[in-house]
Design a protein around this motif. Structure first.
Motif, short mmCIF file in Angstrom:
data_model
loop_
_atom_site.label_atom_id
_atom_site.label_comp_id
_atom_site.label_asym_id
_atom_site.label_seq_id
_atom_site.Cartn_x
_atom_site.Cartn_y
_atom_site.Cartn_z
N UNK A 197 0.83 -1.21 0.00
CA UNK A 197 0.00 0.00 0.00
C UNK A 197 0.86 1.26 0.00
N UNK A 198 1.88 1.28 0.85
CA UNK A 198 2.75 2.46 0.93
C UNK A 198 3.53 2.64 -0.37
N UNK A 199 4.09 1.56 -0.90
CA UNK A 199 4.84 1.65 -2.15
C UNK A 199 3.94 2.06 -3.31
N UNK A 200 2.70 1.56 -3.32
CA UNK A 200 1.77 1.94 -4.38
C UNK A 200 1.47 3.44 -4.33
N UNK A 205 2.50 8.63 -6.99
CA UNK A 205 2.92 10.03 -7.02
C UNK A 205 4.08 10.25 -7.98
N UNK A 206 4.93 9.23 -8.16
CA UNK A 206 6.11 9.40 -9.01
C UNK A 206 5.85 9.07 -10.48
N UNK A 207 5.10 7.97 -10.74
CA UNK A 207 4.94 7.48 -12.11
C UNK A 207 3.59 7.80 -12.73
N UNK A 208 2.56 8.01 -11.92
CA UNK A 208 1.20 8.24 -12.40
C UNK A 208 0.63 7.04 -13.15
N UNK A 209 1.20 5.85 -12.92
CA UNK A 209 0.68 4.62 -13.55
C UNK A 209 0.36 3.61 -12.45
N UNK A 214 0.75 -1.54 -9.37
CA UNK A 214 0.08 -2.54 -8.55
C UNK A 214 0.42 -3.94 -9.01
N UNK A 215 0.39 -4.17 -10.32
CA UNK A 215 0.70 -5.50 -10.85
C UNK A 215 2.14 -5.89 -10.52
N UNK A 216 3.07 -4.96 -10.70
CA UNK A 216 4.47 -5.24 -10.39
C UNK A 216 4.69 -5.53 -8.92
N UNK A 217 4.07 -4.77 -8.05
CA UNK A 217 4.23 -4.99 -6.61
C UNK A 217 3.64 -6.33 -6.18
N UNK A 218 2.48 -6.69 -6.73
CA UNK A 218 1.87 -7.97 -6.37
C UNK A 218 2.72 -9.15 -6.84
N UNK A 219 3.29 -9.04 -8.03
CA UNK A 219 4.17 -10.11 -8.52
C UNK A 219 5.41 -10.24 -7.64
N UNK A 220 6.00 -9.11 -7.27
CA UNK A 220 7.19 -9.15 -6.42
C UNK A 220 6.86 -9.75 -5.06
N UNK A 221 5.70 -9.37 -4.48
CA UNK A 221 5.31 -9.92 -3.19
C UNK A 221 5.06 -11.42 -3.28
N UNK A 222 4.44 -11.88 -4.38
CA UNK A 222 4.21 -13.31 -4.57
C UNK A 222 5.49 -14.11 -4.66
#
Length: 375
Positions: A197-200, A205-209, A214-222
Motif C-alpha cells: 500500500x505504501x509503495x503503491x 505520485x512518481x509514475x502516475x501509472x 500494482x501488478x508489479x508490486x503484487x508479482x514481487x510480493x508473490x
C-alpha cells in the motif's frame, strides 16, 4: 512536521486518559458489579468469593481502583480474560487483532483502489450509459443489507459452486505439520499488504501509472512468499479470506466510488482545470495529475476515518463467516460477560480511531504540497 506529530501524539495520550476514564466510570455505573457474576454462584464457597473480590481489587476505594486502572492500561496490563482464563487480555488482542486488520485492510485497499479508479472515470466521462449503470449498481451495493448480502455470497460461491470454504480462517489438514503458527503468517501477510500500500502510494505520485505499479508490486510480493517457503500457508489463509473480503469490498467500494465521483465533478469545474486545458495538456494528464489528485483529499479522509469502524462492522462480517477476529471476540465477550476482554476490545477500537485521525493529517500533507504543518 516532526513537531506537529509529537504534539498530536501528546494529544492522543491525553484523549486516551479521558477515554479510559469514561470506560472505567461507565463500568462502575452499571447495575450490580463484576464480582456478582462470581459471588452469586452457589458453587463458590464464601472464602473463595472473598479471594476473588480481593484479587480483582474491588475491596479498595474507588479512587485507588481508578488510578490502578490507568496505571495498568499504560503498562500494558489489561487484566485476565474470564472466559479464556488464565490468558491475559493483551495476549488475546495480539492474537485476534491481526486477523481483523488483515481482513479489513485487504478489503479497504482493494475497495479504495477500485472505487478511486471507477469514480474518476465516471466523473470524467459523465452522461453515458456506463455512468448510469455503474452508479445505480454502486448505490445498490452501498445501501444493501450486509448480513443478507454476505449470506447470499456464501450460498452462491461456497455452498452451490464450492469455490470457497463456508467459514473459518484456515484448513486444519494443511496446518497440521506447519513449521510456524497461523499468527506468524497473519503478521507477515499484514506487513506485506502495508508495504504494498505504501509503495503503491509512492509510485502513484512518481509514475502516475497505478495499474502497472500494482501488478508489479503484487508479482514481487508473490515471489517473496514463494521463496520464503510459507507460500502454501499464506495461500490457504488467502483462500479463506477471499469470500469475506469480497463481501466487504463490494459494499465498501461503492461508497468510495460515489464520493470520488462527486468530488471529481466539483474539481473539474475549477479554474485551474480550464487553465491546464488552455496550456495544451493531455486530457489524461489533466484527469490524473490535476483533477483526481485534488479530488482525492475528501476520499482519503473518509477512507482512514472509516478504518476506525472495522470492529463494529466486523462483528457482523466475522460472525457470518466465522472469522475469529476482534469483532467476534467483542461479541462473545459481551454475551459471556467477559468484562476485561470487552474493555480491552473497546480500548483497541478507541486507539485505532485516534491514530486514524493522525494518519489523515499526515496523508493530507503528502497528497497536497500546499498543506504544511508547524509544531
Amino acid at each position: 512536521m516532526a513537531g506537529y506529530i509529537l504534539k498530536r501524539m501528546l494529544q492522543i495520550v491525553l484523549i486516551l486518559v479521558v477515554f479510559q476514564s469514561i470506560l472505567f466510570f461507565l463500568l462502575q455505573a452499571q447495575p450490580g458489579g463484576i464480582e456478582y457474576q462470581f459471588i452469586a454462584n452457589p458453587d463458590i464457597p464464601p472464602e473463595a468469593r472473598q479471594v476473588i473480590v480481593e484479587r480483582l481489587g474491588l475491596d479498595r476505594p474507588l479512587g485507588e481502583q481508578y488510578l490502578n486502572y490507568l496505571k495498568n492500561f499504560f503498562t500494558g496490563n489489561l487484566g485476565v480474560s474470564f472466559t479464556l482464563y488464565p490468558r491475559p487480555v493483551i495476549d488475546v488482542i495480539a492474537e485476534r487483532a491481526p486477523r481483523t486488520v488483515l481482513l479489513f485492510l485487504t478489503a479497504t485497499v482493494v475497495s479504495f483502489y477500485t472505487g478511486f479508479v471507477l469514480g474518476k472515470i465516471l466523473a470524467w466521462q459523465r452522461g453515458g450509459l456506463l455512468e448510469y449503470g455503474v452508479t445505480l449498481g454502486g448505490s445498490f451495493l452501498y445501501t444493501v443489507f450486509t448480513p443478507w448480502f454476505a449470506l447470499l455470497l456464501i450460498w452462491i460461491f461456497a455452498f452451490k459452486l464450492g469455490l470457497f470454504p463456508v467459514g473459518k480462517f484456515l484448513n486444519p489438514v494443511t496446518w497440521r505439520d506447519a513449521p510456524v503458527d497461523a499468527n506468524h503468517v497473519f503478521n507477515r501477510m499484514l506487513l506485506t499488504i502495508l508495504a504494498v500500500s505504501v509503495l503503491l502510494l509512492i509510485l502513484y505520485r512518481l509514475t502516475r501509472r497505478p495499474g502497472l505499479s500494482l501488478v508489479g508490486l503484487l508479482l514481487a510480493a508473490g515471489v517473496l512468499w514463494v521463496v520464503s517457503g510459507l507460500g502454501a500457508y499464506a495461500l490457504d489463509i488467502a483462500h479463506h479470506l477471499l469470500l469475506p473480503t469480497l463481501s466487504v469490498t463490494l459494499v465498501s467500494f461503492a461508497g468510495t466510488m460515489l464520493l470520488m465521483r462527486n468530488s471529481m465533478l466539483e474539481t473539474i469545474r475549477e479554474d485551474y482545470i480550464l487553465t491546464a486545458r488552455a496550456k495544451g495538456i493531455s486530457e489524461r494528464a489533466i484527469r490524473d495529475r490535476h483533477a483526481a489528485r485534488n479530488a482525492l483529499l475528501p476520499v482519503v479522509t473518509s477512507l482512514v476515518l472509516g478504518l476506525a469502524t472495522v470492529i463494529s462492522g466486523g462483528i457482523i462480517t466475522e460472525t457470518i463467516f466465522s472469522w475469529p477476529g476482534m469483532g467476534l471476540t467483542l461479541l462473545n465477550a459481551a454475551q459471556q460477560k467477559d468484562i476485561p476482554l470487552a474493555m480491552g476490545a473497546l480500548t483497541f477500537v478507541g486507539m485505532l480511531a485516534l491514530f486514524a485521525h493522525l494518519i489523515v493529517d499526515i496523508l493530507y500533507a503528502f497528497l497536497d504540497p500546499r498543506i504544511r504543518y508547524h509544531g
